[in-house]
Design a protein around this motif. Structure first.
Motif, PDB file in Angstrom:
ATOM      1  N   ALA A 110      20.833  50.197  41.577  1.00 52.38           N
ATOM      2  CA  ALA A 110      21.805  50.038  40.497  1.00 52.38           C
ATOM      3  C   ALA A 110      23.214  50.289  40.990  1.00 52.38           C
ATOM      4  N   ALA A 111      23.380  51.320  41.822  1.00 52.27           N
ATOM      5  CA  ALA A 111      24.706  51.656  42.326  1.00 52.27           C
ATOM      6  C   ALA A 111      25.261  50.553  43.210  1.00 52.27           C
ATOM      7  N   ALA A 112      24.367  49.865  43.926  1.00 55.45           N
ATOM      8  CA  ALA A 112      24.808  48.804  44.828  1.00 55.45           C
ATOM      9  C   ALA A 112      25.420  47.636  44.054  1.00 55.45           C
ATOM     10  N   PHE A 113      25.017  47.434  42.799  1.00 52.46           N
ATOM     11  CA  PHE A 113      25.501  46.326  42.006  1.00 52.46           C
ATOM     12  C   PHE A 113      26.654  46.727  41.095  1.00 52.46           C
ATOM     13  N   ALA A 114      26.919  48.008  40.940  1.00 53.96           N
ATOM     14  CA  ALA A 114      27.856  48.474  39.930  1.00 53.96           C
ATOM     15  C   ALA A 114      29.309  48.137  40.270  1.00 53.96           C
ATOM     16  N   VAL A 115      30.079  47.785  39.233  1.00 54.18           N
ATOM     17  CA  VAL A 115      31.522  47.608  39.354  1.00 54.18           C
ATOM     18  C   VAL A 115      32.152  48.327  38.167  1.00 54.18           C
ATOM     19  N   ASP A 116      33.466  48.511  38.200  1.00 52.55           N
ATOM     20  CA  ASP A 116      34.148  49.199  37.109  1.00 52.55           C
ATOM     21  C   ASP A 116      34.101  48.337  35.842  1.00 52.55           C
ATOM     22  N   ALA A 117      33.577  48.913  34.769  1.00 54.66           N
ATOM     23  CA  ALA A 117      33.375  48.156  33.528  1.00 54.66           C
ATOM     24  C   ALA A 117      34.691  47.693  32.914  1.00 54.66           C
ATOM     25  N   ASP A 118      35.705  48.543  32.913  1.00 56.68           N
ATOM     26  CA  ASP A 118      36.996  48.161  32.345  1.00 56.68           C
ATOM     27  C   ASP A 118      37.625  47.017  33.148  1.00 56.68           C
ATOM     28  N   ALA A 119      37.512  47.111  34.461  1.00 59.05           N
ATOM     29  CA  ALA A 119      38.071  46.059  35.316  1.00 59.05           C
ATOM     30  C   ALA A 119      37.335  44.742  35.100  1.00 59.05           C
ATOM     31  N   LEU A 120      36.007  44.816  34.903  1.00 58.89           N
ATOM     32  CA  LEU A 120      35.241  43.596  34.660  1.00 58.89           C
ATOM     33  C   LEU A 120      35.635  42.960  33.336  1.00 58.89           C
ATOM     34  N   GLU A 121      35.773  43.771  32.288  1.00 53.69           N
ATOM     35  CA  GLU A 121      36.172  43.213  31.001  1.00 53.69           C
ATOM     36  C   GLU A 121      37.570  42.595  31.075  1.00 53.69           C
ATOM     37  N   ALA A 122      38.455  43.208  31.830  1.00 53.01           N
ATOM     38  CA  ALA A 122      39.801  42.658  31.998  1.00 53.01           C
ATOM     39  C   ALA A 122      39.743  41.320  32.735  1.00 53.01           C
ATOM     40  N   ARG A 123      38.883  41.238  33.731  1.00 55.63           N
ATOM     41  CA  ARG A 123      38.733  39.993  34.494  1.00 55.63           C
ATOM     42  C   ARG A 123      38.185  38.881  33.602  1.00 55.63           C
ATOM     43  N   LEU A 124      37.222  39.189  32.761  1.00 55.50           N
ATOM     44  CA  LEU A 124      36.653  38.185  31.871  1.00 55.50           C
ATOM     45  C   LEU A 124      37.644  37.758  30.797  1.00 55.50           C
ATOM     46  N   ALA A 125      38.481  38.689  30.335  1.00 54.54           N
ATOM     47  CA  ALA A 125      39.531  38.338  29.387  1.00 54.54           C
ATOM     48  C   ALA A 125      40.542  37.387  30.034  1.00 54.54           C
ATOM     49  N   GLU A 126      40.798  37.612  31.307  1.00 52.66           N
ATOM     50  CA  GLU A 126      41.752  36.786  32.052  1.00 52.66           C
ATOM     51  C   GLU A 126      41.288  35.337  32.148  1.00 52.66           C
TER      52      GLU A 126
END
Length: 237
Positions: free
Chosen positions: A7-23
């Motif tokens: 799980a840790a190997a796949f994890a990314v920052d959730a806030d950063a991911l949501e910002a990227r998807l909003a972009e």
């Protein structure tokens, strides 16, 4: 302990991911698969934490399943793996995959696929794959989509091996859907996979829904493993 490490190997920052998807949200208007379900913020954040999230949408026309994940593979490598169907057997659940028209890795190709189904009749179909060149071009390659639909016209299958395969199975009712990918960074790709399918034949609705959801999860995991382990015949771009 192993599960936590994966799980840790796949994890990314959730806030950063949501910002990227909003972009990239405006680019979704260019999607081929307009009927793909909208993914919730909750699902996105679970995916950011390393979970392959799956869901099912009720439908009177077959099972509609979706999956969301962040894979620790760059978008170019994942894209190459995804578009290499003839080499997927051994990674995915399909036992046979044959190009019957078009070119390997190219949009518009048609691929015969055969799926063993335990305790039921095996299924076959011809996948018609379309890649979204406009979306890829306008995003500079950082957002991509591969869409698919199915045919079950046996006259399209001309090879001896292919004819033997379809003679042993039942044609799929129908299948359509697509993969939507967003580059999070050089090493991580956000993936949405959508599958609307009717397996055909006499399969109870509950069993068909279970197969669809399980298949979505397995395909995401299989493509990730293929991208990491195999040398794709498609160019990494």
């Amino acid at each position: 302990m192993l599960a936590c490490w994966i799980a840790a190997a796949f994890a990314v920052d959730a806030d950063a991911l949501e910002a990227r998807l909003a972009e990239i949200q405006p680019l979704r208007e260019l999607r081929i698969q307009r009927s793909a379900p909208a993914v919730s913020s909750s699902d996105v954040r679970k995916a950011a934490g390393g979970t392959v999230v799956t869901g099912l949408i009720s439908s009177n026309t077959g099972s509609k399943a979706y999956g969301v994940a962040v894979v620790d593979v760059g978008i170019g490598r994942f894209w190459a793996a995804l578009n290499d169907e003839t080499r997927h057997p051994g990674y995915t659940a399909t036992a046979y995959s044959e190009l019957i028209s078009g070119r390997v890795c190219q949009s518009g190709r048609r691929v015969l696929q055969y799926l063993p189904v335990p305790m039921l009749s095996d299924r076959w179909w011809i996948g018609i794959i379309t890649t979204n060149s406009k979306l890829m071009s306008q995003s500079g390659g950082s957002v991509r989509e591969a869409s698919f639909a199915s045919s079950t016209d046996p006259t399209e299958v001309t090879s001896e091996a292919g004819q033997k395969m379809i003679a042993n199975g039942t044609p799929l009712g129908f299948s359509k859907g697509g993969w939507f990918m967003v580059a999070v960074d050089d090493r991580h790709t956000y993936v949405e996979y959508y599958l609307h399918t009717d397996p055909g034949g006499r399969i109870p609705g509950g069993m068909a829904s279970m197969f669809a959801t399980k298949g979505v999860r397995q395909n995401i995991e299989a493509m990730t493993r293929y991208a990491k382990e195999a040398k794709s015949s498609c160019a990494i771009q």
